[in-house]
Design a protein around this motif. Sequence first.
Motif, short mmCIF file in Angstrom:
data_model
loop_
_atom_site.label_atom_id
_atom_site.label_comp_id
_atom_site.label_asym_id
_atom_site.label_seq_id
_atom_site.Cartn_x
_atom_site.Cartn_y
_atom_site.Cartn_z
N ASP A 37 -1.06 -42.04 29.14
CA ASP A 37 -2.52 -41.94 29.10
C ASP A 37 -3.10 -41.92 30.51
OD1 ASP A 37 -2.56 -41.85 26.38
OD2 ASP A 37 -3.37 -43.86 26.07
N LEU A 38 -2.54 -42.76 31.38
CA LEU A 38 -3.04 -42.80 32.76
C LEU A 38 -2.84 -41.44 33.44
CD1 LEU A 38 -4.15 -44.29 35.27
CD2 LEU A 38 -1.82 -45.03 35.76
N TYR A 59 8.53 -57.26 33.87
CA TYR A 59 7.45 -56.52 33.23
C TYR A 59 7.84 -55.06 33.11
CZ TYR A 59 2.89 -54.25 32.70
OH TYR A 59 1.84 -53.48 32.27
N PHE A 118 -14.02 -41.88 38.57
CA PHE A 118 -13.28 -43.07 38.15
C PHE A 118 -11.78 -42.85 37.95
CE2 PHE A 118 -17.52 -44.66 36.66
CZ PHE A 118 -17.58 -45.70 37.58
N PRO A 119 -11.37 -41.74 37.33
CA PRO A 119 -9.93 -41.62 37.08
C PRO A 119 -9.10 -41.82 38.35
CG PRO A 119 -11.10 -39.93 35.88
CD PRO A 119 -12.11 -40.62 36.76
N VAL A 152 -5.16 -46.87 41.83
CA VAL A 152 -4.84 -48.27 42.13
C VAL A 152 -4.07 -48.89 40.97
CG1 VAL A 152 -5.81 -50.55 42.63
CG2 VAL A 152 -6.86 -48.50 43.61
N ARG A 153 -4.50 -48.62 39.75
CA ARG A 153 -3.80 -49.19 38.58
C ARG A 153 -2.37 -48.65 38.48
NH1 ARG A 153 -6.89 -52.76 39.39
NH2 ARG A 153 -8.98 -52.80 38.51
N LEU A 180 0.65 -46.20 27.63
CA LEU A 180 -0.38 -46.46 28.66
C LEU A 180 -0.13 -45.57 29.88
CD1 LEU A 180 -2.73 -48.14 29.80
CD2 LEU A 180 -1.06 -49.81 30.61
N LYS A 195 -0.45 -47.73 40.96
CA LYS A 195 0.32 -48.43 42.00
C LYS A 195 0.65 -49.84 41.54
CE LYS A 195 -1.81 -50.43 45.37
NZ LYS A 195 -2.71 -50.70 46.50
N GLU A 196 -0.34 -50.52 40.97
CA GLU A 196 -0.12 -51.91 40.54
C GLU A 196 0.92 -52.01 39.41
OE1 GLU A 196 -4.61 -53.62 41.53
OE2 GLU A 196 -4.08 -53.06 39.48
N LEU A 197 0.85 -51.07 38.47
CA LEU A 197 1.82 -51.10 37.36
C LEU A 197 3.23 -50.96 37.91
CD1 LEU A 197 0.05 -48.86 34.66
CD2 LEU A 197 0.42 -51.33 34.53
N ARG A 240 -10.26 -42.92 41.48
CA ARG A 240 -10.62 -44.10 42.26
C ARG A 240 -10.00 -45.37 41.69
NH1 ARG A 240 -16.50 -45.13 42.87
NH2 ARG A 240 -16.84 -47.28 43.43
N ILE A 241 -10.03 -45.53 40.38
CA ILE A 241 -9.44 -46.74 39.78
C ILE A 241 -8.02 -46.46 39.31
CG2 ILE A 241 -9.75 -48.59 38.10
CD1 ILE A 241 -12.68 -47.88 37.91
N GLY A 242 -7.79 -45.28 38.75
CA GLY A 242 -6.49 -44.97 38.18
C GLY A 242 -5.37 -44.99 39.20
#
Lengths: 122, 158
Positions: free
Chosen positions: B119-120, B110, B89-90, B96-97, B116, B99-101, B92-94
């Motif tokens: 932490d990521l 923003y 998960f870190p 993408v998150r 955060l 990149k989005e941030l 696979r999802i991290g």
Amino acid sequence: MAPVGFRSVEVALQAGGPRRTKASCHTLMEPGMFIYTETPEIQKLRKNIVELVLTDHPLDCLTCEVNGNCELQDTAARVGIRKVRYPDGENHLDREKDLSHPYPHFRPVEMHPVLPLCAGLR
Amino acid sequence: MGTPLRVVVDEMGGGFREPVKALHIGGPLGGLVPMSKIDDLSIDFESFASNGFLLGHASILSVPERFPLVKYLEHLFAFTAHESCGKCFPCRIGSVRGKELLQKAQSENYQIDRELWNDLLETLEKGSLCALGGGIPLPVKNAMQYFSEELKPYFSRG
Ligand code: SF4
Ligand code: SF4
Ligand code: FES
């Protein structure tokens, strides 16, 4: 290792010696190993991983049919997540629930069917 | 091995065609070396490691002065997301998150919360099962350290 029951533990080769973070399901136990399952670092890591998982999950427990009987919900509560800090992003929330496997049937959290118990879910 | 980085860049490579602010050395998961550190490094593993970088396979990619670093970091997360095998998960999802941030911080009013963000990076570094997810925080942390002024507008607090 199964009884540890959590993703991520810290492992040291001697008591008080240098530790390394390991995934419990990917680490074989060896003689003489010291295993720490609840250090502050590990608790934080677990919490942050579960938070990431929840960024791809509907999180409307109140209207969910498994509310109160849900490992994901229990895990999130156990690791201390109150809210997800990430803004909305790409997700898989439009997917149908996959009932083809015997594992717990969460709402469509984007999980690979063969690995649904990862990230501290069991 | 052991050749000063300056010699590789200026003599063997013939210098730069335009102003450069950083060298990304050792592939996408290698360290991001600011120009100010070039004279401190030589081509060997210890030299890079002791300065907080990673020699890796020692490829050298120049980031031009005119190229926004936030875009470069976005590219690194997009690369990781694309290459991620999806097993943990870190990563696979991290990826993408992350990149989005960075995209959100560039396109909207923003700012990324620093806690955060840290932490990521920590979750990727410690929680990933292999070197892809585990490696991406290094160049990002180098960038946060050496280009804090340039990146400041995209992050809240501090
Ligand atoms: S599957 Fe569990 S965590 Fe998800 S909404 Fe339903 S009860 Fe809540
Ligand atoms: S860190 Fe490695 S194992 Fe984990 S999803 Fe990324 S590529 Fe796969
Ligand atoms: S604890 Fe790592 S996949 Fe289950």
